[in-house]
Design an enzyme around this catalytic site. Structure first.
Site, PDB file in Angstrom:
ATOM      1  CG  ASP A 189       2.510  -2.754   9.428  1.00 55.88           C
ATOM      2  OD1 ASP A 189       2.446  -1.897   8.505  1.00 55.88           O
ATOM      3  OD2 ASP A 189       2.316  -2.330  10.712  1.00 55.88           O
ATOM      4  CG  ASP A 205      -0.424   4.189  10.941  1.00 56.30           C
ATOM      5  OD1 ASP A 205      -1.243   3.085  10.770  1.00 56.30           O
ATOM      6  OD2 ASP A 205       0.903   3.894  10.885  1.00 56.30           O
TER       7      ASP A 205
END
Ligand code: DGJ
Length: 747
Positions: free
Chosen positions: A479, A549
């Site tokens: 990430d 997301d």
């Protein structure tokens, strides 16, 4: 050999099966771009260059008696500055005496078979393909700057990659303030531009408009390729659509600051310059030092956008992504992020693993919060050791347990970041990028590590390796949750600070490469707050990237469609999450959520313990269905079927296997109507002569698409030509975001 040099006329012909690219060295040694398009049988296309004095477009000194020959109007292969070309320059140069002018002329060339790896950078691998390389050496004799333009021709794959290498052949310092990978001039160009802009949780929205006489810039100075402007741009004819029309694609294989600049000049030529952004960039070249730019993947077709996408899908899947995962069946995963966020412990995660195994998930991914002191997003980043308060048995206990349930285990990291509240920062405050005299800009309350420093990369390699060695971890989610600001390295001299943003990327690539080499079987899934680093650079190390997301299926239709112009379905991380959706509160049936997520790498991101028995049964079936169609979806040809107008009501897309023996049609109604217009599509890519039978129909709950036309029934058959030319009508679609998935099998 796909590259031929005509010595008499000094023309280079670069040939792929369906495209041709020409470069001509003119009598003054300027490398002209004379053609890129459908093969023209190596006809010298320089006849399209008009010699005309346009006024205020100066001439080379040696061509002062030919006022129609101006660097400002000629189509060139790599544009210059200060030497008579007033359009976009490909590089920015400061010579030792402060002069900014550079003027490049042909010196020599080398044509060879094969392709060399780009050291320290991601690139398009030659793999088993026949690839030939042209290295075209240009030079500015006055300042001793050598610029080698590198062209790799992937003949069968119909793409060409380009990059540039700068070398200082003088005894004095040369500073690069811009170093584009390529520039190209397309003459007589009346074109549209298609670009992919966005924001966090709404990435890669497609925008198409006519190019005007201005300079259009798509760029990022966030230190990442960004959610906001993807480093991929398409230029196409005004009337180009999915099936017809001239289209050019330019995709940068890079994950940091970038700029794609497009200028339509006074005469209607279009210049494209693509590469690392010049914003904040300054790179010193000492004597005999060189600088290699990232690569750009170029493709060109007259057969419309679908064909262009196909060329990119194929090259990315087969030549960019790591070979180990190309043909591997990627596991259907369950990720705990939206299921628990930071609120988990060993028992909860093991409970999730257990129920996920019962519904058929193939891998458990433990997301953020398992390390350091990290109970929210304010602390812990950088401390890559297990939080044993939360997970007393360590990662090993969870991984072993997950394996015992027949599932693989994966783990989340955010390697390039540090929280002020972490042991790492307390011990090494100078390891973060920040300005010595300012308070740093914060993002998610975290700072970015100085990846330009070897000791930082070494620390990360060692600490991440320790975790990876501690248990059977088969997947890493990588990430990256903020943009870079205050780009200043405590380890670099004053004059090197302009190199840090790029050196940061080189450090990240180095870490990824070292981990890939040490753990070739561990699959990395890229991620940056969803799709903030969705680019071909990251795909070199990781075959899939978490697309966004935003897991709402209806928003995802646009995000995934935008992504599909340049990137294959096999690279798009897509999950079914809970309803109402956590990002926008929308309620969408579970079948619709799955149909959308299946057009990606597929997985679930919810707490399976909270599912109803009915949903559990549905999911079990969905996973079986996805696995049944896995090869078709991941390797089949992908077609976007609906226009922008239709998509106000329904969105449709389709997969066809390479041998045309099967196809999967997907339709989602985004705005149901009373007394509706019936969703209708023409299928693509089928065998016109063959007969196709429906052997599988999936309808979302409450959908009554089989009503009316009665087409969506197993056992019904249609000829390929009927489906492609006559089309297919779904029948009225009724309910909340109804969706339909149909499998056609050649009889
Ligand atoms: C952003 C990612 O995109 C999410 O999937 C999740 O991993 C969070 N970060 C965790 O902090």
């Amino acid at each position: 050999m796909s590259i031929r040099f005509d010595e008499n006329n000094r023309i280079f012909y670069l040939n792929t099966v369906n495209s041709e690219y020409q470069i001509k060295i003119d009598e003054y040694g300027v490398a002209l771009h004379t053609y890129y398009g459908k093969p023209v049988g190596n006809t010298d296309m320089s006849y399209l260059i008009t010699e005309m004095d346009r006024g205020f477009s100066g001439n080379l000194y040696e061509a002062r008696d030919r006022r129609g020959v101006s660097p400002d109007t000629l189509p060139t292969e790599y544009s210059t500055y200060g030497a008579g070309d007033f359009r976009l320059s490909a590089a920015g140069i400061i010579a030792d005496n402060g002069s900014r002018t550079y003027d490049l002329r042909y010196v020599s060339h080398d044509i060879k078979s094969g392709k060399e790896a780009l050291k320290g950078l991601p690139y398009v691998r030659a793999e088993k393909d026949k690839v030939d390389t042209l290295e075209l050496k240009l030079e500015d004799k006055i300042i001793g700057l050598e610029v080698t333009l590198i062209y790799n021709v992937f003949e069968e794959k119909d793409v060409i990659t380009r990059s540039a290498r700068f070398a200082n052949k003088s005894e004095k310092t040369i500073t690069l303030t811009k170093a584009a990978s390529m520039s190209i001039d397309i003459q007589y160009a009346d074109l549209d531009i298609i670009e992919f802009h966005g924001r966090h949780a709404m990435e890669r929205q497609t925008e198409r408009r006519e190019l005007g006489h201005d300079i259009h810039v798509i760029s990022s100075k966030r230190g990442t390729s960004s959610h906001h402007h993807n480093p991929f741009v398409i230029l196409c004819d005004h009337n180009a659509d999915e099936d017809n029309g001239l289209c050019y694609g330019f995709m940068l294989v890079y994950s940091g600051n970038h700029a794609e600049e497009i200028e339509k000049d006074q005469a209607g030529s279009v210049r494209v310059v693509s590469g690392i952004s010049g914003d904040g960039f300054a790179w010193k070249l000492g004597q005999d030092e060189d600088f290699q730019t990232p690569e750009v993947i170029l493709a060109c077709t007259e057969n419309g956008l679908n064909e262009l996408s196909y060329l990119y899908h194929r090259i990315i899947r087969e030549n960019v992504c790591p070979a180990e995962f190309r043909d591997m069946k990627r596991p259907v995963l369950i990720n705990n992020w939206e299921g628990t966020y930071f609120d988990f412990d060993e028992e909860k995660i093991m409970g999730i693993a257990k129920s996920a195994s019962e519904i058929g998930c193939e891998m458990l991914v433990l997301d953020d919060g398992w390390f350091g002191v990290r109970n929210d997003d304010n602390s812990g980043l950088g401390d890559w050791f297990v939080n044993i308060d939360k997970l007393p048995g360590g990662i090993k206990k969870i991984a072993d347990y997950t394996n015992s349930l027949g599932m693989k285990f994966g783990l989340w990291f955010e390697p390039e970041m540090v929280n002020e509240d972490s042991d790492l920062y307390r011990n090494h405050p100078d390891w973060a990028l920040k300005d010595p005299d300012r308070k740093p800009v914060m993002g998610r309350n975290q700072l970015v590590l100085d990846m330009s420093r070897k000791e930082v990369v070494d620390y990360l390699f060692d600490s991440i390796s320790k975790i990876l060695d501690s248990a059977n971890i088969e997947y890493v989610k990588w990430d990256f949750n903020r943009s870079l600001s205050n780009i200043y390295s405590f380890a670099a001299d004053t004059e090197k600070q302009g190199e840090i943003a790029h050196r940061f990327m080189l450090g990240t690539y180095d870490l990824m490469q070292r981990l890939r080499e040490r753990y070739p079987k561990i699959m990395i899934e890229g991620c940056s707050g969803g799709g903030g680093r969705f680019d071909a650079g990251i795909l070199f190390y990781s075959p899939q990237i978490w697309c966004s997301d935003n897991s709402d299926a209806i928003n995802r239709l646009k995000i995934q469609k935008g992504t599909s112009y340049g990137y294959p379905v096999s690279s798009m991380g897509a999950h079914v999450s809970a309803s109402p959706n956590h990002q926008n509160g929308r309620v969408v049936p579970i079948e619709t959520r799955a149909i959308v997520a299946m057009s990606g790498t597929f997985g679930y991101e919810l707490d399976p313990r909270k599912l109803s028995e009915e949903d559990k049964a549905t999911i079990k079936k969905q996973i079986e269905e996805f696995n049944r169609f896995y090869t078709l979806i991941q390797k089949g040809r992908y077609y976007r079927l609906t226009t922008d107008r239709q998509e106000g009501y329904y969105v449709a897309w389709q997969f066809v296997s390479e041998d045309k023996s099967e196809a999967l049609l997907n339709v989602v109604a985004t705005d149901v109507q009373g007394n509706p217009e019936i969703p209708f599509v023409r299928l693509k890519g089928l065998d016109a002569e063959a007969e196709y039978e429906i052997d599988y129909v999936k309808l979302s709950t409450g959908t009554t698409a089989e009503g009316g036309t009665n087409n969506s029934k197993t056992g019904k058959s249609f000829s390929g030509s009927a489906l492609m030319h006559g089309g297919y009508a779904t029948g009225p679609m009724f309910g909340v975001y109804p969706a339909l998935q149909i499998h056609f099998k050649r009889k």
